[in-house]
Design a protein around this motif. Structure first.
Motif, mmCIF file in Angstrom:
data_model
loop_
_atom_site.group_PDB
_atom_site.id
_atom_site.type_symbol
_atom_site.label_atom_id
_atom_site.label_comp_id
_atom_site.label_asym_id
_atom_site.label_seq_id
_atom_site.Cartn_x
_atom_site.Cartn_y
_atom_site.Cartn_z
ATOM 1 N N VAL A 173 22.888 -40.453 -68.656
ATOM 2 C CA VAL A 173 23.783 -40.188 -68.013
ATOM 3 C C VAL A 173 23.559 -39.969 -66.482
ATOM 4 C CG1 VAL A 173 26.421 -39.713 -67.225
ATOM 5 C CG2 VAL A 173 25.767 -39.736 -69.938
ATOM 6 N N ILE A 174 23.492 -40.638 -65.480
ATOM 7 C CA ILE A 174 23.093 -40.422 -64.458
ATOM 8 C C ILE A 174 24.170 -39.720 -63.188
ATOM 9 C CG2 ILE A 174 21.650 -41.445 -61.793
ATOM 10 C CD1 ILE A 174 19.771 -42.790 -64.063
ATOM 11 N N LEU A 175 24.606 -38.744 -63.057
ATOM 12 C CA LEU A 175 25.447 -38.539 -61.604
ATOM 13 C C LEU A 175 25.152 -37.366 -60.392
ATOM 14 C CD1 LEU A 175 27.414 -35.815 -64.676
ATOM 15 C CD2 LEU A 175 27.895 -38.862 -63.940
ATOM 16 N N ASP A 176 25.652 -38.896 -59.357
ATOM 17 C CA ASP A 176 25.381 -38.618 -58.124
ATOM 18 C C ASP A 176 26.435 -37.960 -57.501
ATOM 19 O OD1 ASP A 176 23.777 -38.301 -55.597
ATOM 20 O OD2 ASP A 176 23.877 -40.338 -55.421
ATOM 21 N N GLU A 177 26.889 -36.879 -56.803
ATOM 22 C CA GLU A 177 27.843 -35.968 -57.079
ATOM 23 C C GLU A 177 28.889 -36.396 -57.316
ATOM 24 O OE1 GLU A 177 27.087 -33.740 -53.855
ATOM 25 O OE2 GLU A 177 25.449 -34.401 -53.402
ATOM 26 N N PRO A 178 29.045 -35.628 -59.117
ATOM 27 C CA PRO A 178 30.397 -36.107 -59.677
ATOM 28 C C PRO A 178 31.671 -35.052 -59.676
ATOM 29 C CG PRO A 178 28.424 -34.474 -60.509
ATOM 30 C CD PRO A 178 27.598 -34.791 -59.485
ATOM 31 N N THR A 179 31.050 -34.439 -58.656
ATOM 32 C CA THR A 179 32.430 -33.291 -58.421
ATOM 33 C C THR A 179 32.466 -33.447 -56.678
ATOM 34 O OG1 THR A 179 31.238 -31.425 -57.751
ATOM 35 C CG2 THR A 179 31.551 -31.686 -59.982
ATOM 36 N N SER A 180 32.201 -34.272 -55.931
ATOM 37 C CA SER A 180 33.252 -34.481 -54.195
ATOM 38 C C SER A 180 34.453 -35.270 -54.813
ATOM 39 C CB SER A 180 32.164 -35.766 -54.088
ATOM 40 O OG SER A 180 31.957 -35.998 -52.454
ATOM 41 N N GLY A 181 34.635 -34.581 -53.761
ATOM 42 C CA GLY A 181 36.429 -34.243 -53.937
ATOM 43 C C GLY A 181 36.872 -33.762 -55.208
ATOM 44 N N LEU A 182 36.709 -32.934 -55.198
ATOM 45 C CA LEU A 182 37.166 -32.635 -57.040
ATOM 46 C C LEU A 182 38.141 -31.535 -56.226
ATOM 47 C CD1 LEU A 182 35.256 -34.180 -60.021
ATOM 48 C CD2 LEU A 182 37.498 -34.844 -59.221
ATOM 49 N N ASP A 183 39.121 -30.933 -56.622
ATOM 50 C CA ASP A 183 39.624 -29.756 -57.149
ATOM 51 C C ASP A 183 39.141 -28.639 -57.506
ATOM 52 O OD1 ASP A 183 40.928 -30.280 -59.429
ATOM 53 O OD2 ASP A 183 42.614 -30.233 -58.238
ATOM 54 N N PRO A 184 39.028 -27.745 -58.006
ATOM 55 C CA PRO A 184 38.172 -26.561 -58.812
ATOM 56 C C PRO A 184 38.609 -26.488 -59.957
ATOM 57 C CG PRO A 184 39.192 -24.987 -56.978
ATOM 58 C CD PRO A 184 39.761 -26.604 -56.484
ATOM 59 N N ILE A 185 39.574 -27.358 -60.314
ATOM 60 C CA ILE A 185 39.796 -27.752 -61.800
ATOM 61 C C ILE A 185 39.105 -29.307 -62.108
ATOM 62 C CG2 ILE A 185 41.670 -28.602 -63.151
ATOM 63 C CD1 ILE A 185 44.279 -26.819 -61.436
ATOM 64 N N GLY A 186 39.370 -29.815 -61.337
ATOM 65 C CA GLY A 186 38.498 -31.121 -62.019
ATOM 66 C C GLY A 186 36.622 -30.879 -61.763
ATOM 67 N N CYS A 187 36.746 -30.076 -61.203
ATOM 68 C CA CYS A 187 34.942 -29.538 -60.997
ATOM 69 C C CYS A 187 34.738 -29.153 -62.440
ATOM 70 C CB CYS A 187 34.789 -28.497 -60.336
ATOM 71 S SG CYS A 187 34.646 -28.968 -58.697
ATOM 72 N N ARG A 188 35.521 -27.510 -62.634
ATOM 73 C CA ARG A 188 35.092 -26.906 -64.064
ATOM 74 C C ARG A 188 35.292 -28.360 -65.402
ATOM 75 N NH1 ARG A 188 35.924 -21.731 -65.904
ATOM 76 N NH2 ARG A 188 34.713 -21.685 -64.450
ATOM 77 N N GLU A 189 36.534 -29.492 -65.473
ATOM 78 C CA GLU A 189 36.660 -30.195 -66.247
ATOM 79 C C GLU A 189 34.975 -30.760 -66.622
ATOM 80 O OE1 GLU A 189 40.493 -32.096 -64.933
ATOM 81 O OE2 GLU A 189 41.129 -30.372 -66.092
ATOM 82 N N VAL A 190 34.683 -31.325 -65.136
ATOM 83 C CA VAL A 190 33.876 -32.570 -65.295
ATOM 84 C C VAL A 190 32.153 -31.549 -65.931
ATOM 85 C CG1 VAL A 190 31.463 -33.348 -63.497
ATOM 86 C CG2 VAL A 190 34.158 -33.645 -63.698
ATOM 87 N N LYS A 191 32.179 -29.849 -65.552
ATOM 88 C CA LYS A 191 31.030 -29.199 -65.515
ATOM 89 C C LYS A 191 31.092 -29.038 -67.637
ATOM 90 C CE LYS A 191 31.532 -26.054 -62.894
ATOM 91 N NZ LYS A 191 30.940 -24.886 -61.195
ATOM 92 N N ASP A 192 31.946 -29.253 -67.984
ATOM 93 C CA ASP A 192 32.576 -28.643 -69.389
ATOM 94 C C ASP A 192 31.820 -29.967 -69.881
ATOM 95 O OD1 ASP A 192 33.434 -26.326 -68.841
ATOM 96 O OD2 ASP A 192 35.397 -26.386 -68.787
ATOM 97 N N VAL A 193 32.908 -31.319 -69.492
ATOM 98 C CA VAL A 193 32.136 -32.997 -70.268
ATOM 99 C C VAL A 193 30.370 -32.470 -70.089
ATOM 100 C CG1 VAL A 193 32.174 -34.948 -70.064
ATOM 101 C CG2 VAL A 193 33.961 -33.738 -69.332
#
Length: 387
Positions: free
Chosen positions: A166-186
């Protein structure tokens, strides 16, 4: 993880990419002889300022660009190998989606590109939308999504084929802190299940939270590389975390340190630790949710789909599909499954062709008009005869 040749996913040796102008003259050396290795189950950070060569490196891994020199292998194959690309999931820096398709139709479309059955596409689409917190917006066109919601659906489409890389280029761009944490957990959960992730991001705190190894590019060259813990560790300093100390205890501790030859106040810092702002923010949101506070924003993400979380189940399902696969002759004769389309919405979008019209006949002239027309014709004929 024990590094070996068998679990190498991406290997680059002397990788070089030079962009040239119209006359073939070197214009920019975007990547200049870099070496790195990404192993199975690893979260690998590809860092650097703008123009350092990150995007060019990713495009070469995807087979979109050809290197000028060096060796690049992905799963032991050339990046241009089309069959190998089905094992890769990619989230680009900008989310490019068909704005008139709904969220569920978008995932169904990408699933159809991988030849998935209708049942599999429907099941995975629902699970992925639940995972990224968009289950309530499954029937909304993605053109209406905010940037954060578009990133969430982009992450879902990158995982629809159950990729090994999986190649992720700026996956948390535009996300709120909740979304950032969820992406990192994934990301961490995918890595624990044997997936390999290459992460490009300018948000260094996110990289520090999830990456195992990293390289820092500058000017197309690797300026730093290694394990995250080893690179960030300051071995010439020590830190002690303990319950809160009284002022008297602090004075005694400073006196004891002075007796050991450590008396410079600039080298000694005794204060209260500061909690992480992200943890504090998420705790506030958690308390609000426990109190059932209404919100029109994005909902919390759900559990990761079974096909991503349970490798054993995925393997058994793959074996079952292989056992029940049709014979080659039947497979050739079979037609590919059609994507699931919202028929009611399709009917609304269809444009009916205008009905064919026939020209209306010219109105009949009355007697006076007919006589005037004949007189004009006679006069014109006389003028032509005189000439």
């Amino acid at each position: 993880m024990v590094a070996s040749k068998d679990n190498v996913v991406v290997e680059a040796l002397g990788l070089t990419k030079i962009f040239r102008d119209f006359w073939g003259r070197p214009k920019a050396r975007a990547v200049n002889g870099i070496d790195f290795t990404v192993h199975c189950g690893q979260v690998f950070g590809l860092l650097g300022p703008n123009g350092s060569g990150k995007s060019t490196t990713v495009k070469m891994i995807l087979g979109l660009l050809f290197p000028n020199r060096g060796v690049l292998k992905v799963f032991g194959e050339e990046p241009q190998n089309v069959d190998m690309k089905s094992r890769i999931g990619y989230l680009p820096e900008e989310t490019y989606l068909y704005r008139y398709l709904t969220a569920i139709e978008t995932l169904d479309f990408f699933g159809a590109l991988f030849g998935q059955s209708v049942e599999m596409r429907r099941e995975r689409s629902k699970q992925l939308l639940e995972m990224v917190g968009l289950a309530h917006a499954f029937n909304r066109p993605v053109g209406e999504f905010s940037k954060g919601m578009a990133r969430r659906i982009g992450l879902a489409q990158a995982l629809v084929n159950d990729p090994d890389l999986v190649i992720l280029d700026e996956p948390t761009s535009g996300l709120d802190p909740i979304g950032c944490r969820e992406v990192k957990d994934v990301i961490r959960l995918l890595a624990s299940r044997g997936k390999t992730i290459i992460l490009c991001s300018h948000l260094l705190a996110d990289v520090q939270d999830v990456c195992d190894d990293m390289v820092v590019l500058y000017g197309g060259k690797i300026r730093a590389a290694g394990a995250m813990d080893e690179i960030l560790c300051e071995e010439d300093k020590s830190r002690i975390v303990c319950p809160s100390l009284s002022e008297e205890t602090v004075r005694e501790l400073r006196a004891w340190l002075a007796s050991k030859g450590i008396s410079n106040d600039d080298e000694i810092s005794i204060d209260h630790p500061v909690r992480d702002l992200e943890d504090f923010f998420l705790e506030v949101v958690r308390q609000a949710r426990e109190q059932s506070v209404d919100t029109a924003g994005v909902q919390a993400g759900g559990e990761i789909p079974d096909y991503l979380a349970d490798q054993g189940t995925a393997i058994l399902a793959a074996l079952k599909r292989r056992e029940t696969a049709p014979a080659p002759e039947a497979a050739v004769a079979a037609k590919p499954a059609e994507p699931v389309i919202d028929q009611e919405r399709l009917e609304r979008l269809e444009k009916t062709e205008p009905a064919a019209t026939t020209p209306e006949p010219e109105p009949d002239l009355d007697a006076d008009a007919q006589a005037a027309k004949e007189a004009a014709n006679v006069k014109l004929a006389n003028l032509v005869g005189k000439k």
